[in-house]
Structures are given as structure tokens and as C-alpha cells.
Design a protein around this motif. Structure first.
Motif, PDB file in Angstrom:
ATOM      1  N   CYS A 157       0.737  -1.361  -0.047  1.00  0.00           N
ATOM      2  CA  CYS A 157       0.115  -0.087   0.052  1.00  0.00           C
ATOM      3  C   CYS A 157       0.812   1.335  -0.041  1.00  0.00           C
ATOM      4  O   CYS A 157       2.074   1.103   0.391  1.00  0.00           O
ATOM      5  CB  CYS A 157      -1.133  -0.078   1.287  1.00  0.00           C
ATOM      6  SG  CYS A 157      -1.992  -1.428   1.125  1.00  0.00           S
ATOM      7  N   ARG A 158       0.299   2.325  -0.485  1.00  0.00           N
ATOM      8  CA  ARG A 158       0.896   3.582  -0.664  1.00  0.00           C
ATOM      9  C   ARG A 158       1.094   4.327   0.741  1.00  0.00           C
ATOM     10  O   ARG A 158       2.206   5.046   0.922  1.00  0.00           O
ATOM     11  CB  ARG A 158       0.212   4.386  -1.647  1.00  0.00           C
ATOM     12  CG  ARG A 158       0.598   5.944  -1.853  1.00  0.00           C
ATOM     13  CD  ARG A 158      -0.029   6.634  -2.967  1.00  0.00           C
ATOM     14  NE  ARG A 158      -1.380   5.872  -3.530  1.00  0.00           N
ATOM     15  CZ  ARG A 158      -2.574   6.130  -2.979  1.00  0.00           C
ATOM     16  NH1 ARG A 158      -2.641   6.828  -2.192  1.00  0.00           N
ATOM     17  NH2 ARG A 158      -3.490   5.511  -3.636  1.00  0.00           N
ATOM     18  N   ALA A 159       0.147   4.356   1.652  1.00  0.00           N
ATOM     19  CA  ALA A 159       0.049   5.245   2.795  1.00  0.00           C
ATOM     20  C   ALA A 159      -0.437   4.456   4.075  1.00  0.00           C
ATOM     21  O   ALA A 159      -0.960   3.364   3.977  1.00  0.00           O
ATOM     22  CB  ALA A 159      -0.670   6.475   2.631  1.00  0.00           C
ATOM     23  N   GLY A 160      -0.221   5.085   5.241  1.00  0.00           N
ATOM     24  CA  GLY A 160      -0.731   4.460   6.448  1.00  0.00           C
ATOM     25  C   GLY A 160      -0.304   5.275   7.352  1.00  0.00           C
ATOM     26  O   GLY A 160       0.332   6.446   7.458  1.00  0.00           O
ATOM     27  N   ARG A 161      -1.193   5.211   8.549  1.00  0.00           N
ATOM     28  CA  ARG A 161      -1.023   6.255   9.919  1.00  0.00           C
ATOM     29  C   ARG A 161      -1.321   4.932  10.892  1.00  0.00           C
ATOM     30  O   ARG A 161      -2.040   4.239  11.017  1.00  0.00           O
ATOM     31  CB  ARG A 161      -2.356   6.934   9.739  1.00  0.00           C
ATOM     32  CG  ARG A 161      -2.339   8.191   8.749  1.00  0.00           C
ATOM     33  CD  ARG A 161      -3.199   9.079   9.132  1.00  0.00           C
ATOM     34  NE  ARG A 161      -4.532   8.933   8.894  1.00  0.00           N
ATOM     35  CZ  ARG A 161      -5.260   9.214   7.659  1.00  0.00           C
ATOM     36  NH1 ARG A 161      -4.652   9.875   6.650  1.00  0.00           N
ATOM     37  NH2 ARG A 161      -6.561   8.599   7.696  1.00  0.00           N
ATOM     38  N   LEU A 162      -0.649   5.578  11.942  1.00  0.00           N
ATOM     39  CA  LEU A 162      -0.742   4.923  13.543  1.00  0.00           C
ATOM     40  C   LEU A 162      -1.024   5.851  14.482  1.00  0.00           C
ATOM     41  O   LEU A 162      -0.047   6.913  14.593  1.00  0.00           O
ATOM     42  CB  LEU A 162       0.652   3.948  13.658  1.00  0.00           C
ATOM     43  CG  LEU A 162       0.789   3.442  15.162  1.00  0.00           C
ATOM     44  CD1 LEU A 162      -0.225   2.451  15.385  1.00  0.00           C
ATOM     45  CD2 LEU A 162       2.289   3.205  15.498  1.00  0.00           C
ATOM     46  N   SER A 163      -1.811   5.593  15.548  1.00  0.00           N
ATOM     47  CA  SER A 163      -1.903   6.676  16.492  1.00  0.00           C
ATOM     48  C   SER A 163      -1.993   5.934  17.834  1.00  0.00           C
ATOM     49  O   SER A 163      -2.759   4.870  17.744  1.00  0.00           O
ATOM     50  CB  SER A 163      -3.010   7.419  16.048  1.00  0.00           C
ATOM     51  OG  SER A 163      -4.212   6.920  16.297  1.00  0.00           O
ATOM     52  N   GLU A 164      -1.342   6.502  18.746  1.00  0.00           N
ATOM     53  CA  GLU A 164      -1.554   5.909  20.298  1.00  0.00           C
ATOM     54  C   GLU A 164      -2.071   6.931  21.008  1.00  0.00           C
ATOM     55  O   GLU A 164      -1.792   8.044  21.234  1.00  0.00           O
ATOM     56  CB  GLU A 164      -0.225   5.245  20.732  1.00  0.00           C
ATOM     57  CG  GLU A 164       0.285   3.959  19.986  1.00  0.00           C
ATOM     58  CD  GLU A 164       1.610   3.514  20.230  1.00  0.00           C
ATOM     59  OE1 GLU A 164       1.434   2.600  21.050  1.00  0.00           O
ATOM     60  OE2 GLU A 164       2.408   4.171  19.843  1.00  0.00           O
ATOM     61  N   PHE A 165      -3.146   6.818  21.761  1.00  0.00           N
ATOM     62  CA  PHE A 165      -3.750   7.714  22.975  1.00  0.00           C
ATOM     63  C   PHE A 165      -4.067   9.130  22.186  1.00  0.00           C
ATOM     64  O   PHE A 165      -3.628  10.062  22.762  1.00  0.00           O
ATOM     65  CB  PHE A 165      -2.855   7.724  24.184  1.00  0.00           C
ATOM     66  CG  PHE A 165      -2.526   6.482  24.775  1.00  0.00           C
ATOM     67  CD1 PHE A 165      -3.752   5.993  25.704  1.00  0.00           C
ATOM     68  CD2 PHE A 165      -1.747   5.414  24.608  1.00  0.00           C
ATOM     69  CE1 PHE A 165      -3.821   4.937  26.233  1.00  0.00           C
ATOM     70  CE2 PHE A 165      -1.922   4.409  25.318  1.00  0.00           C
ATOM     71  CZ  PHE A 165      -2.674   3.822  26.156  1.00  0.00           C
ATOM     72  N   GLY A 166      -4.699   8.923  21.071  1.00  0.00           N
ATOM     73  CA  GLY A 166      -4.885  10.174  20.220  1.00  0.00           C
ATOM     74  C   GLY A 166      -3.379  11.066  19.745  1.00  0.00           C
ATOM     75  O   GLY A 166      -3.727  11.984  18.768  1.00  0.00           O
ATOM     76  N   ILE A 167      -2.307  10.360  19.692  1.00  0.00           N
ATOM     77  CA  ILE A 167      -1.206  10.946  18.990  1.00  0.00           C
ATOM     78  C   ILE A 167      -0.945  10.442  17.851  1.00  0.00           C
ATOM     79  O   ILE A 167      -0.503   9.074  18.038  1.00  0.00           O
ATOM     80  CB  ILE A 167      -0.077  11.311  20.283  1.00  0.00           C
ATOM     81  CG1 ILE A 167      -0.573  11.978  21.353  1.00  0.00           C
ATOM     82  CG2 ILE A 167       1.000  11.451  19.540  1.00  0.00           C
ATOM     83  CD1 ILE A 167       0.478  11.931  22.547  1.00  0.00           C
ATOM     84  N   GLU A 168      -0.713  10.809  16.759  1.00  0.00           N
ATOM     85  CA  GLU A 168      -0.423  10.054  15.423  1.00  0.00           C
ATOM     86  C   GLU A 168       1.320  10.095  15.325  1.00  0.00           C
ATOM     87  O   GLU A 168       1.927  11.275  15.585  1.00  0.00           O
ATOM     88  CB  GLU A 168      -1.055  10.902  14.214  1.00  0.00           C
ATOM     89  CG  GLU A 168      -0.684  10.138  13.144  1.00  0.00           C
ATOM     90  CD  GLU A 168      -1.464  10.799  11.667  1.00  0.00           C
ATOM     91  OE1 GLU A 168      -0.760  10.676  10.688  1.00  0.00           O
ATOM     92  OE2 GLU A 168      -2.737  11.142  11.787  1.00  0.00           O
ATOM     93  N   TRP A 169       1.685   9.020  15.018  1.00  0.00           N
ATOM     94  CA  TRP A 169       3.126   9.003  14.897  1.00  0.00           C
ATOM     95  C   TRP A 169       3.539   9.686  13.268  1.00  0.00           C
ATOM     96  O   TRP A 169       2.839   9.494  12.454  1.00  0.00           O
ATOM     97  CB  TRP A 169       3.384   7.427  14.525  1.00  0.00           C
ATOM     98  CG  TRP A 169       3.904   6.833  16.074  1.00  0.00           C
ATOM     99  CD1 TRP A 169       2.700   6.229  16.822  1.00  0.00           C
ATOM    100  CD2 TRP A 169       4.830   6.254  16.468  1.00  0.00           C
ATOM    101  NE1 TRP A 169       3.547   5.730  17.922  1.00  0.00           N
ATOM    102  CE2 TRP A 169       5.034   5.710  17.595  1.00  0.00           C
ATOM    103  CE3 TRP A 169       6.280   6.659  16.055  1.00  0.00           C
ATOM    104  CZ2 TRP A 169       5.813   5.407  18.534  1.00  0.00           C
ATOM    105  CZ3 TRP A 169       7.497   6.393  16.908  1.00  0.00           C
ATOM    106  CH2 TRP A 169       7.232   5.629  18.168  1.00  0.00           C
ATOM    107  N   PRO A 170       4.591  10.314  13.590  1.00  0.00           N
ATOM    108  CA  PRO A 170       5.136  11.050  12.426  1.00  0.00           C
ATOM    109  C   PRO A 170       5.558   9.880  11.534  1.00  0.00           C
ATOM    110  O   PRO A 170       6.130   8.766  11.904  1.00  0.00           O
ATOM    111  CB  PRO A 170       6.112  11.904  12.688  1.00  0.00           C
ATOM    112  CG  PRO A 170       6.837  11.382  13.849  1.00  0.00           C
ATOM    113  CD  PRO A 170       5.488  10.713  14.683  1.00  0.00           C
ATOM    114  N   GLY A 171       6.031  10.423  10.083  1.00  0.00           N
ATOM    115  CA  GLY A 171       6.554   9.603   9.116  1.00  0.00           C
ATOM    116  C   GLY A 171       5.565   8.833   7.891  1.00  0.00           C
ATOM    117  O   GLY A 171       4.525   9.214   8.094  1.00  0.00           O
TER     118      GLY A 171
END
Length: 196
Positions: A157-171
Motif C-alpha cells: 500500500c501507498r500510505a498508512g497512519r498509526l496513532s496511540e492515545f490520540g497522538i499520531e506517529w510522524p513519518g
């Protein structure tokens, strides 16, 4: 079923399900990857329809600061981390010493045309922009001193997002050409089975 001689070392099915992975690499303020920088984290969401360790879902997050798991069953999540995930190439730079667990329930959405999303109260993982669909097999996947056989249908896949406790990881994930088509550090692996 064949009628030939049975192999001397028979492997048994250990897991039937899917896993969805995302390794995020540092990017600059324009969203361009920083050359030579390794991934800052790796997350994988497991869906076990059946396994010798149980069934259900678990989100595992590996970072240099430690490993975390999310889901309804702490033992199931930690077993998936120690028995399988820690040996993934994407997880190799994140030593597994211990895992902190957070109880969570996930709403899972999967569309093989578009992508995957698992939304919990404490964490969320989204992987989207399907680039390809092809079969993948690793007949001798190393699990430490032992080996296993693994197969799936791989969707980079081209893209993705990860968040923990409302904070999204950069990158952002890294997409790169491969001999059989595009590959990515964001992927869906469906129809997955492991034998050990």
C-alpha cells in the motif's frame, strides 16, 4: 492429498488469518523521506481466525522505547509478539524485552480495493492505497532457531497512519520497486497461514 511417503518432519498449522503491517520512516516538513533513516516504529494488526494460541485480534507496536500491545487478550497479544512478530524483518531493529499491554477493542474495516482500518479507544491503525495484489510464500521463514512456512496474498500500500492515545506517529511508509511488482513497508497480508 497425495499418496506419497510422508515427510519426516511434518509441520502443523499454527495460524490462519491475516496481518496488516506498517513501518513508518522519518520524513522532512515537505513529506519527503529523510535518506538513510531507518523506520521509527513498526505496527502490525493480527486477525487470527484460528491459531494454536487462540483467536481474535491484537495490535502490536514496536519502537526503540519498547513494545506495546493493544487488544482484549494480553496473553494472546504477547504470544503473537514473541512467537512470530519479533522475527519479522521490519521488527528486527526493535529488541523485544518486554511488552506493556493496554486493554482495547477494535472496529475493523477491510476493503481489498482500498485498504484497512482498525479503530480502538486507545489506538488506531490505517493502511490504504493498494498498489498490487499477489501471492507470497516463504517456505523457510526463520523464527529464531526454528523455521516455519508462511503464505499469504500480499497487498503493498501507498500510505498508512498509526496513532496511540490520540497522538499520531510522524513519518510515512517506504514504497519501492521489486522484481515482482511494487513493495512497501505498508501492507495487507490476507489469507495468511503459518505452519510450524
Amino acid at each position: 492429498m497425495g499418496n506419497g511417503m510422508a515427510a519426516t518432519a511434518r509441520r502443523n498449522v499454527a495460524l490462519i488469518g491475516a496481518n496488516y503491517g506498517l513501518a513508518l520512516h522519518p520524513v522532512d516538513r515537505d513529506g519527503v523521506h529523510v535518506p538513510g533513516e531507518p523506520a521509527s516504529c513498526f505496527a502490525t494488526f493480527w486477525v487470527a481466525e484460528w491459531s494454536k494460541w487462540g483467536s481474535g485480534t491484537a495490535l502490536l507496536v514496536a519502537t526503540l522505547q519498547g513494545w506495546r500491545s493493544y487488544g482484549p487478550d494480553e496473553l494472546f497479544a504477547s504470544t503473537l509478539a514473541s512467537e512470530l512478530t519479533r522475527y519479522f524483518p521490519e521488527a528486527a531493529r526493535f529488541p523485544l524485552n518486554a511488552i506493556s499491554h493496554t486493554e482495547d477493542e477494535f472496529h475493523v474495516q477491510l476493503n481489498l480495493e482500498q485498504g484497512f482500518k482498525a479503530t480502538g479507544r486507545r489506538a488506531a491503525l490505517e493502511i490504504y492505497g493498494v498498489l498490487d495484489r499477489r501471492q507470497f510464500a516463504a517456505p523457510d521463514f526463520q523464527l529464531g532457531p526454528a523455521s516455519a512456512s508462511m503464505s499469504n496474498v500480499y497487498l503493498p500500500c501507498r500510505a498508512g497512519r498509526l496513532s496511540e492515545f490520540g497522538i499520531e506517529w510522524p513519518g510515512a511508509p517506504t514504497v519501492y520497486p521489486g522484481p515482482r511488482g511494487p513493495s512497501s513497508s505498508a501492507y495487507l497480508a490476507v489469507a495468511e497461514s503459518w505452519t510450524v
